[in-house]
Motif scaffolding. Sequence first.
Motif, PDB file in Angstrom:
ATOM      1  N   LYS A 110      36.420  33.575 -54.408  1.00  0.00           N
ATOM      2  CA  LYS A 110      36.783  33.667 -53.177  1.00  0.00           C
ATOM      3  C   LYS A 110      35.784  35.040 -52.873  1.00  0.00           C
ATOM      4  O   LYS A 110      35.803  35.246 -51.741  1.00  0.00           O
ATOM      5  CB  LYS A 110      38.298  34.215 -53.035  1.00  0.00           C
ATOM      6  N   SER A 111      35.159  35.695 -53.635  1.00  0.00           N
ATOM      7  CA  SER A 111      34.192  36.873 -53.156  1.00  0.00           C
ATOM      8  C   SER A 111      33.105  36.225 -52.465  1.00  0.00           C
ATOM      9  O   SER A 111      32.448  36.906 -52.185  1.00  0.00           O
ATOM     10  CB  SER A 111      33.827  37.603 -54.680  1.00  0.00           C
ATOM     11  N   SER A 112      32.886  34.891 -52.504  1.00  0.00           N
ATOM     12  CA  SER A 112      31.871  34.338 -51.749  1.00  0.00           C
ATOM     13  C   SER A 112      32.042  34.679 -50.354  1.00  0.00           C
ATOM     14  O   SER A 112      31.069  34.807 -49.570  1.00  0.00           O
ATOM     15  CB  SER A 112      31.876  32.920 -52.076  1.00  0.00           C
ATOM     16  N   ILE A 113      33.328  34.817 -49.886  1.00  0.00           N
ATOM     17  CA  ILE A 113      33.497  34.832 -48.441  1.00  0.00           C
ATOM     18  C   ILE A 113      33.147  36.582 -48.297  1.00  0.00           C
ATOM     19  O   ILE A 113      32.330  36.605 -47.212  1.00  0.00           O
ATOM     20  CB  ILE A 113      35.176  35.282 -48.235  1.00  0.00           C
ATOM     21  N   CYS A 114      32.924  37.342 -48.955  1.00  0.00           N
ATOM     22  CA  CYS A 114      32.528  38.670 -48.974  1.00  0.00           C
ATOM     23  C   CYS A 114      30.880  38.578 -49.077  1.00  0.00           C
ATOM     24  O   CYS A 114      30.161  39.161 -48.105  1.00  0.00           O
ATOM     25  CB  CYS A 114      32.907  39.688 -50.011  1.00  0.00           C
ATOM     26  N   LEU A 115      30.402  37.704 -49.873  1.00  0.00           N
ATOM     27  CA  LEU A 115      29.012  37.691 -49.952  1.00  0.00           C
ATOM     28  C   LEU A 115      28.423  37.022 -48.788  1.00  0.00           C
ATOM     29  O   LEU A 115      27.388  37.250 -48.247  1.00  0.00           O
ATOM     30  CB  LEU A 115      28.715  36.591 -51.171  1.00  0.00           C
ATOM     31  N   CYS A 116      29.262  36.048 -48.234  1.00  0.00           N
ATOM     32  CA  CYS A 116      28.934  35.309 -46.782  1.00  0.00           C
ATOM     33  C   CYS A 116      28.742  36.553 -45.872  1.00  0.00           C
ATOM     34  O   CYS A 116      27.802  36.704 -44.943  1.00  0.00           O
ATOM     35  CB  CYS A 116      29.988  34.520 -46.365  1.00  0.00           C
ATOM     36  N   GLY A 117      29.902  37.538 -45.966  1.00  0.00           N
ATOM     37  CA  GLY A 117      29.686  38.726 -44.652  1.00  0.00           C
ATOM     38  C   GLY A 117      28.637  39.527 -45.086  1.00  0.00           C
ATOM     39  O   GLY A 117      27.694  40.037 -44.003  1.00  0.00           O
ATOM     40  N   VAL A 118      28.200  39.661 -46.513  1.00  0.00           N
ATOM     41  CA  VAL A 118      26.998  40.669 -46.629  1.00  0.00           C
ATOM     42  C   VAL A 118      25.961  40.082 -46.135  1.00  0.00           C
ATOM     43  O   VAL A 118      24.921  40.555 -45.583  1.00  0.00           O
ATOM     44  CB  VAL A 118      27.116  41.156 -48.139  1.00  0.00           C
ATOM     45  N   VAL A 119      25.578  38.802 -46.713  1.00  0.00           N
ATOM     46  CA  VAL A 119      24.377  38.140 -46.340  1.00  0.00           C
ATOM     47  C   VAL A 119      24.562  37.653 -44.902  1.00  0.00           C
ATOM     48  O   VAL A 119      23.343  37.601 -44.252  1.00  0.00           O
ATOM     49  CB  VAL A 119      24.186  36.804 -47.272  1.00  0.00           C
ATOM     50  N   GLY A 120      25.444  37.015 -44.420  1.00  0.00           N
ATOM     51  CA  GLY A 120      25.611  36.119 -43.148  1.00  0.00           C
ATOM     52  C   GLY A 120      25.251  37.230 -41.904  1.00  0.00           C
ATOM     53  O   GLY A 120      24.569  36.542 -40.914  1.00  0.00           O
ATOM     54  N   GLY A 121      25.870  37.956 -41.921  1.00  0.00           N
ATOM     55  CA  GLY A 121      25.688  39.042 -40.666  1.00  0.00           C
ATOM     56  C   GLY A 121      24.597  39.460 -40.373  1.00  0.00           C
ATOM     57  O   GLY A 121      23.769  39.062 -39.384  1.00  0.00           O
ATOM     58  N   PRO A 122      23.751  39.969 -41.396  1.00  0.00           N
ATOM     59  CA  PRO A 122      22.215  40.710 -41.194  1.00  0.00           C
ATOM     60  C   PRO A 122      21.310  39.213 -40.961  1.00  0.00           C
ATOM     61  O   PRO A 122      20.381  39.127 -40.125  1.00  0.00           O
ATOM     62  CB  PRO A 122      21.955  41.238 -42.133  1.00  0.00           C
ATOM     63  N   LEU A 123      21.328  38.127 -41.846  1.00  0.00           N
ATOM     64  CA  LEU A 123      20.801  36.998 -41.594  1.00  0.00           C
ATOM     65  C   LEU A 123      21.014  36.445 -40.172  1.00  0.00           C
ATOM     66  O   LEU A 123      20.166  35.895 -39.417  1.00  0.00           O
ATOM     67  CB  LEU A 123      21.329  35.734 -42.388  1.00  0.00           C
ATOM     68  N   ALA A 124      22.320  36.241 -39.824  1.00  0.00           N
ATOM     69  CA  ALA A 124      22.466  35.575 -38.305  1.00  0.00           C
ATOM     70  C   ALA A 124      21.996  36.605 -37.357  1.00  0.00           C
ATOM     71  O   ALA A 124      21.065  35.985 -36.338  1.00  0.00           O
ATOM     72  CB  ALA A 124      23.921  35.607 -38.067  1.00  0.00           C
ATOM     73  N   GLY A 125      21.938  37.758 -37.414  1.00  0.00           N
ATOM     74  CA  GLY A 125      21.398  38.724 -36.602  1.00  0.00           C
ATOM     75  C   GLY A 125      19.793  38.583 -36.377  1.00  0.00           C
ATOM     76  O   GLY A 125      19.286  38.824 -35.389  1.00  0.00           O
ATOM     77  N   LEU A 126      19.337  38.646 -37.578  1.00  0.00           N
ATOM     78  CA  LEU A 126      17.762  38.200 -37.698  1.00  0.00           C
ATOM     79  C   LEU A 126      17.428  36.998 -36.950  1.00  0.00           C
ATOM     80  O   LEU A 126      16.259  37.082 -36.208  1.00  0.00           O
ATOM     81  CB  LEU A 126      17.322  38.322 -39.215  1.00  0.00           C
ATOM     82  N   ILE A 127      17.898  35.999 -37.353  1.00  0.00           N
ATOM     83  CA  ILE A 127      17.465  34.717 -36.935  1.00  0.00           C
ATOM     84  C   ILE A 127      17.711  34.631 -35.294  1.00  0.00           C
ATOM     85  O   ILE A 127      16.801  34.189 -34.506  1.00  0.00           O
ATOM     86  CB  ILE A 127      18.626  33.409 -37.347  1.00  0.00           C
ATOM     87  N   LEU A 128      19.065  35.302 -34.689  1.00  0.00           N
ATOM     88  CA  LEU A 128      19.239  35.313 -33.493  1.00  0.00           C
ATOM     89  C   LEU A 128      18.201  36.302 -32.669  1.00  0.00           C
ATOM     90  O   LEU A 128      17.744  35.861 -31.286  1.00  0.00           O
ATOM     91  CB  LEU A 128      20.469  35.894 -33.116  1.00  0.00           C
ATOM     92  N   GLY A 129      17.759  37.252 -33.188  1.00  0.00           N
ATOM     93  CA  GLY A 129      16.862  38.179 -32.668  1.00  0.00           C
ATOM     94  C   GLY A 129      15.502  37.725 -32.807  1.00  0.00           C
ATOM     95  O   GLY A 129      14.711  37.969 -31.982  1.00  0.00           O
ATOM     96  N   GLN A 130      14.896  37.064 -33.835  1.00  0.00           N
ATOM     97  CA  GLN A 130      13.609  36.989 -34.128  1.00  0.00           C
ATOM     98  C   GLN A 130      13.035  35.459 -33.824  1.00  0.00           C
ATOM     99  O   GLN A 130      11.987  35.428 -33.538  1.00  0.00           O
ATOM    100  CB  GLN A 130      13.368  37.304 -35.376  1.00  0.00           C
TER     101      GLN A 130
END
Length: 458
Positions: free
Chosen positions: A157-177
Amino acid sequence: MVDSVAAHSAAGFQSFENALYRKVNWRIVPIFILCFLFAYLDRVNISFAKLAMQNDLGFSDTVYGLGASLFFVGYFLFEVPSNVLLHKIGARVWIARIMVTWGITSGCMMFVQSDFWFYTLRFLIGVMEAGFVPGVLYYFTQWYPSHRRAQVNSYFKSSICLCGVVGGPLAGLILGQLDGALGIAGWKWLFLLEALPSIVMGGVVFWRVSDRIEEAPWLTQDEKNLMVQRMAEDFKPAGKPSLTEVWRQPATYVMSAIYLCLVMGLTGLLFWMPQLIRNAGVADTLHIGWLTMVPYLFAVVFNLAIGRSSDRRGERRWHMAGCALLTAAGYLVCAMTAGQLLPLMIGMSMIMAGIIAWMPIFWTIPPRFLSGVAAAAGIALINSLGQLGGVIAPFMIGRVRDLTGAATPALYLLSLVSLLAVALILWGVPRAYYRTQREPDALDESPKLHRLVAQPHR
């Protein structure tokens, strides 16, 4: 002298067993963590895509909230059939199928042009994912005795946390760049790029996962014998392991109600976290992505500590209730300090920590009263009924925002929902189901198993 030899033998045997389960953990848990990571990216990337997708397609908050919720309708309808098929076909083939079809459907979100196709694809993503989480949790019940499950569930279930740690910046990077690259909007790139790893992980599961302990080529025969014996010694629920047993157990419905409260608490934050941060004055999508990491970082540490504490103390009830109470307090903080970034981040961290630590302990309970195909179907039924909370919470927040211009009333309601979960945990589930089987005393092991200590460990 005899006592000293016995103690030395016991210590050696316990060391051998702990090393064996560490080996099992490293072999199977990282695979499912990665699967869950990419699964959750596909599930919640809509919360980041919303920031640009709504403007491009002209969706209201109500349309977005309904689309986010329809995922859970598909999930609900197909969860039990999916897990029954997993029990019959095997985790390796069925989970591989889930990952591939789910990734393809999620990638198709980049082609959405109307609310009809938005609703349709969100529903289909839920259908394709149905059975993944309960399937993995059921798979763990075939490999780990009950006194080891809270911790391994917490890793998963820590994968949810890992998703937040990886997913937020990754999504912001994709959307921005990548916005506008090759004439494609950033939110479309987001759906495409985050779908591909799920398809790849389907292949990994197919080639690397073994359905049963006896079939694992990476275990020695001695290791298999010990693990099989541990499973044979584990707690066995009363009653026949049949599908009808699922419906006869009152605890099934109480656990479903608890999980519904949990899912409402999780999805209420999950699908609206970027928007809440934006409402607190943060405009840049990359900065929003970085800030969404904070609650997850706090949650992953808290989750692992609580899972370890619950297994070591052999206590489930108060650990779960404490986590639910922390979630309720977090929603109260968010509601009372709406628009203020620092207290908002504290409140969201409390919510996420409570919910993420709550889940691994929760899933140790159903195998206490269900077994065999009943466990597979029961875990799926509880999960699917609970997922209705994912239908309610996102739509409710979207509707409240459209009607009032703020999410605050819905945050207060989610705090009350979490308090209801506390009550159900403390008084709704029979205490017998919270008991755990303590780790067996090595001094009581059979001579045959003691001989394993003296043999070379391959």
